[in-house]
Design a protein around this motif. Sequence first.
Motif, short mmCIF file in Angstrom:
data_model
loop_
_atom_site.label_atom_id
_atom_site.label_comp_id
_atom_site.label_asym_id
_atom_site.label_seq_id
_atom_site.Cartn_x
_atom_site.Cartn_y
_atom_site.Cartn_z
N LYS A 273 0.83 -1.20 0.00
CA LYS A 273 0.00 0.00 0.00
C LYS A 273 0.86 1.25 0.00
CE LYS A 273 -3.98 1.49 2.60
NZ LYS A 273 -3.98 1.89 4.01
N GLY A 274 2.05 1.16 0.59
CA GLY A 274 2.94 2.31 0.68
C GLY A 274 3.29 2.90 -0.68
N GLN A 275 3.33 2.05 -1.72
CA GLN A 275 3.65 2.55 -3.05
C GLN A 275 2.56 3.50 -3.55
OE1 GLN A 275 6.51 1.83 -5.04
NE2 GLN A 275 7.20 1.22 -3.01
N GLU A 277 0.53 5.15 -1.57
CA GLU A 277 0.54 6.33 -0.70
C GLU A 277 1.65 7.29 -1.06
OE1 GLU A 277 0.66 4.80 3.24
OE2 GLU A 277 -1.50 4.42 3.28
N ALA A 278 2.84 6.73 -1.35
CA ALA A 278 3.95 7.61 -1.71
C ALA A 278 3.64 8.37 -2.98
CB ALA A 278 5.23 6.79 -1.88
N ALA A 279 3.03 7.68 -3.97
CA ALA A 279 2.68 8.36 -5.22
C ALA A 279 1.63 9.43 -4.96
CB ALA A 279 2.18 7.35 -6.23
N ASP A 280 0.64 9.12 -4.13
CA ASP A 280 -0.38 10.11 -3.79
C ASP A 280 0.22 11.32 -3.10
OD1 ASP A 280 -2.51 8.77 -4.85
OD2 ASP A 280 -3.04 7.75 -2.98
N ALA A 281 1.11 11.03 -2.13
CA ALA A 281 1.68 12.12 -1.34
C ALA A 281 2.51 13.05 -2.22
CB ALA A 281 2.53 11.57 -0.21
N LEU A 282 3.08 12.53 -3.32
CA LEU A 282 3.86 13.39 -4.21
C LEU A 282 2.96 14.20 -5.14
CD1 LEU A 282 6.75 10.99 -5.19
CD2 LEU A 282 6.97 13.16 -4.00
N GLY A 283 1.65 13.91 -5.09
CA GLY A 283 0.72 14.67 -5.91
C GLY A 283 0.58 14.14 -7.33
N LEU A 284 1.07 12.92 -7.59
CA LEU A 284 0.92 12.35 -8.94
C LEU A 284 -0.55 12.10 -9.22
CD1 LEU A 284 3.83 9.74 -8.92
CD2 LEU A 284 3.70 11.79 -10.32
N PHE A 292 3.37 5.00 -14.05
CA PHE A 292 4.79 5.03 -13.70
C PHE A 292 5.14 4.17 -12.50
CE2 PHE A 292 4.55 9.38 -15.68
CZ PHE A 292 5.20 9.00 -16.83
N ILE A 293 4.20 4.05 -11.57
CA ILE A 293 4.52 3.38 -10.32
C ILE A 293 3.85 2.01 -10.21
CG2 ILE A 293 4.51 3.62 -7.80
CD1 ILE A 293 6.09 5.79 -9.31
N PRO A 296 4.08 -0.76 -13.81
CA PRO A 296 5.40 -1.36 -14.06
C PRO A 296 5.77 -2.40 -13.00
CG PRO A 296 5.52 1.02 -14.26
CD PRO A 296 4.14 0.71 -13.75
N GLN A 297 5.40 -2.14 -11.76
CA GLN A 297 5.74 -3.11 -10.72
C GLN A 297 4.79 -4.29 -10.72
OE1 GLN A 297 7.23 -1.60 -6.85
NE2 GLN A 297 6.36 0.33 -7.53
N ARG B 97 -1.35 18.63 -1.99
CA ARG B 97 -0.31 17.61 -2.11
C ARG B 97 0.94 18.15 -2.77
NH1 ARG B 97 -3.99 12.24 -3.33
NH2 ARG B 97 -4.40 11.76 -1.13
N PHE B 104 7.78 8.67 5.02
CA PHE B 104 7.09 7.57 5.68
C PHE B 104 8.05 6.75 6.55
CE2 PHE B 104 4.92 8.54 1.77
CZ PHE B 104 3.58 8.47 2.10
N ASN B 108 9.07 3.88 1.44
CA ASN B 108 8.21 3.85 0.26
C ASN B 108 8.87 4.46 -0.97
OD1 ASN B 108 6.37 2.67 1.89
ND2 ASN B 108 5.03 4.44 2.05
N PHE B 110 10.32 4.02 -4.78
CA PHE B 110 9.83 3.18 -5.86
C PHE B 110 10.97 2.25 -6.28
CE2 PHE B 110 7.58 7.36 -6.56
CZ PHE B 110 6.47 6.98 -5.82
N HIS B 112 11.54 0.06 -8.53
CA HIS B 112 11.89 -0.23 -9.93
C HIS B 112 12.53 0.97 -10.61
CE1 HIS B 112 8.11 1.84 -9.99
NE2 HIS B 112 8.10 1.93 -11.29
N VAL B 126 4.37 16.44 -12.22
CA VAL B 126 3.40 17.24 -11.47
C VAL B 126 3.74 18.72 -11.60
CG1 VAL B 126 2.38 17.64 -9.21
CG2 VAL B 126 3.08 15.34 -9.86
#
Lengths: 380, 264
Positions: A273-275, A277-284, A292-293, A296-297, B97, B104, B108, B110, B112, B126
Motif C-alpha cells: 500500500k505504501g507505493q 501512498e507515496a505516489a499520492d503524497a507526491l501529488g501524482l 509510472f509506479i 510497471p511493478q 499535495r 514515511f 516507500n 519506488f 523499480h 506534477v
Amino acid sequence: MSDITLSTSVAAVPEAAPRQPPALTTGPLAWFRANLFSSWLNTALTLVLGYLIVRYAISFVDWAFVHAIWSVENNQTAACRALKASATPGACWAVITEKHRFILFGTYPYEEHWRPAIVCALFTALYVVSAMRRFWRWELAIVWAVTLVVIGVLMWGGVLGLSYVPQERWGGLPITLILATFGLAFAFPLAVLVALGRRSSMPAVRVLCVAYVELVRGVPLISVLFMASVMFPLFLPEGINIDKLLRAQVAFILFAGAYLAEVVRGGLQALPKGQYEAADALGLSYWHKTGFIILPQALRLVIPPLVNTFIGFFKDTSLVLIIGIFDLLTAGKTAVVEPAWQGFGVEVYVAISVVYFVYCFAMSRYSQNLEAELNRHRVR
Amino acid sequence: MSAALDEGPSLASAVRTDAPPAILLDKVNKWYGAMHVLRDVSLQVATGERVVVCGPSGSGKSTMIRCINRLEQHQEGRIVVDGHELTDDVRALDAIRREVGMVFQSFNLFPHLTILENLTLAPIWVRKTPKREAEALAMHYLERVKIPEQARKYPGQLSGGQQQRVAIARALCMKPKIMLFDEPTSALDPEMIKEVLDTMVGLAEDGMTMICVTHEMGFAQRVADRVVFMDRGEVVEQGTPDRMFGSPSTDRLKLFLSQVLRGH
C-alpha cells in the motif's frame, strides 16, 4: 624505515594458494550422488526410470527416423501401409512432405501460397523485434501498424496486382497467428483496464468490470465462439454480415481479456500500500501513478502467470475448428481425410505439435529472461 | 533513543506569527468502523513552526498527520492547509499535495526506479519541470542529504538510513512549504538513526514548517518549537519541549515520559 622492513617481510611470506572445496562436494559427480543415488530407493528408481527412458527413446528414434519413409510417388501409400503393419513400424513422413502446404495454408489458392508464407514470416519477425528491449520505443507501435496493414493486404489482396482471396479460403498457420496475435494484443490492454476498473473507487465502473469478468469466466470458450458465430448474426439487421473470422476474433479477445484481467489484478493486489501512498503524497495524478509506479511493478510480478495465460490462449485458438474456421489444427485434420492418406493422423499431429511447441517454448524461454532482466533491481 | 541527538543547542525559532497558519485542524474526528481514532483534534501550526507529535502507539498521531494530505479522510471537522480547505474537491487536494511533502516510516521509495528517477518523477510530471532542470534539482538535494554518489543505483542497493535520506530528498524536490514526517526513524537500525535526524535538523535550520511524529525526545528537545502529546485520539497536552519534558502537567504524559525514558 619500518615501511621497508614491513614490505620486505610481506614479500617473504609465500602467498597461500586459494583453497578449493573438497572435490566430492561440487561438480557433476557430486550432483549425481546427491540427486540420483542418495539412497537405495533413489538408486533403484534412477535405474528403472533410466531403463524406461532409454528403451522408449530408442523405439521412438527407430519409428521416427530409422524406419521412416520420407516421400512417396503419386500418393501411392501402399509402402507406408505395409511398413505400418510390419514388425518394425516406422513413421510415414511422406504425408507431411505431400500435404505440408495444405496443413500450413489450408485452402488458400495453391499458386498464391507465397503470400501466407510471407505473412507467417512477418508475424514471427514482429514477435522477435517486439521481444528485444532495445526496440521498446514508441516507434514500435508504427512498426506494428504498418506490418499489420501489410499482412492484411497480403492475405486479402485485391490491390497492387494481387488477386482477391476471400476470407473463407484462408487457413492454416496464418489463421492461428492472426487469432493469437490480435487476440492477445487487444485482450491485454483490455485486461489492464478491467483490472484497474475492478479496483476503482467508482462503484458503477467496479460493478461493470466484475460483471464482465464473472460472466465471461463462467462460460466455456466454445460456447462463446458458438454464440459469436451462430447466435450473433441472428440479431443483426438483414443484409449486414460481419466476417466470421472477425466475430471469432472478438469473442476470443473478450474471453482472453477476462482471464488476463484477473492475472493483472493479482499483481495490483500484491503491491504494498505504501507505493500507492507515496505516489499520492507526491501529488501524482491517477494515470501518472498507475502508469509510472503501479503497473510497471504489478506487471513484473505477474510475468509467469501472464505468460502461462498467453501460452494457454495461443493453443486455445485451435477451438475455432468447431465454428468451421480453418486454423492449423483443423487444416491438419482435414489433410488426412483424403482416402489415400487416411490413417496417418499421428504423423500429422506430431508435426503440428512441433509447430505449436516452437512458438510456446519460445514464449516461455523469453518470459524467463524478461523476468530475470526486469527484476534485476531487486538483487542487491 | 534520545541519546542520538543530545549534543547541540536548540534552534532559534523561525515561527512567523504574522502569516496565516500553515495548517489548521479544527475539531477533527475520524472513525475506523466503530473505533473512534481522532476525537476533536484541534491544532494550529504557524508558518516556519516545528511541531513534534508524540504519544503511545495507537494514539492517533500517524492518523492525524496522514489526514493533513488526505491519505486518510477525516469525517468531521475542518482541515485547512496553506489556505486550501480539504474537501472532496480534487483541485484543492492536488494543490495541497503539491505543497506538502511526506516522509514515511517504511521509506516507500519506488524500487523499480533509480534514485535519480525517484527524485525527478514528480517534479517532471506534477510540476512540469524540464527533465534537465529536475535532474539538477535532484542532484542538489542528494548532495544536501550527502549521498550524491548513489544517484544511479536502485533503492534496494542502499542501506535503510540512505533510503530514508533519499525519501526526504524526494519530498524536497517538490519544493514543499510543509513537511510531514511519520515516524521517520522507527524502521531504522540504531546506527542509522543519527544520519536521518541530522538531515531533519538541517531542514529545521532552514525554517521549514514541519510536523514530525517521532519518539526521538532528543530531536524534539533540540528542534521543536512545540511538542504535542496525543493519547487515545486526543491532544492531551502541548507546550514547549522544556515545559513538556520538564514539568508535565497531566498524568498520562508523565506515564508516557517515564515509559519512553525507561527504554534507555
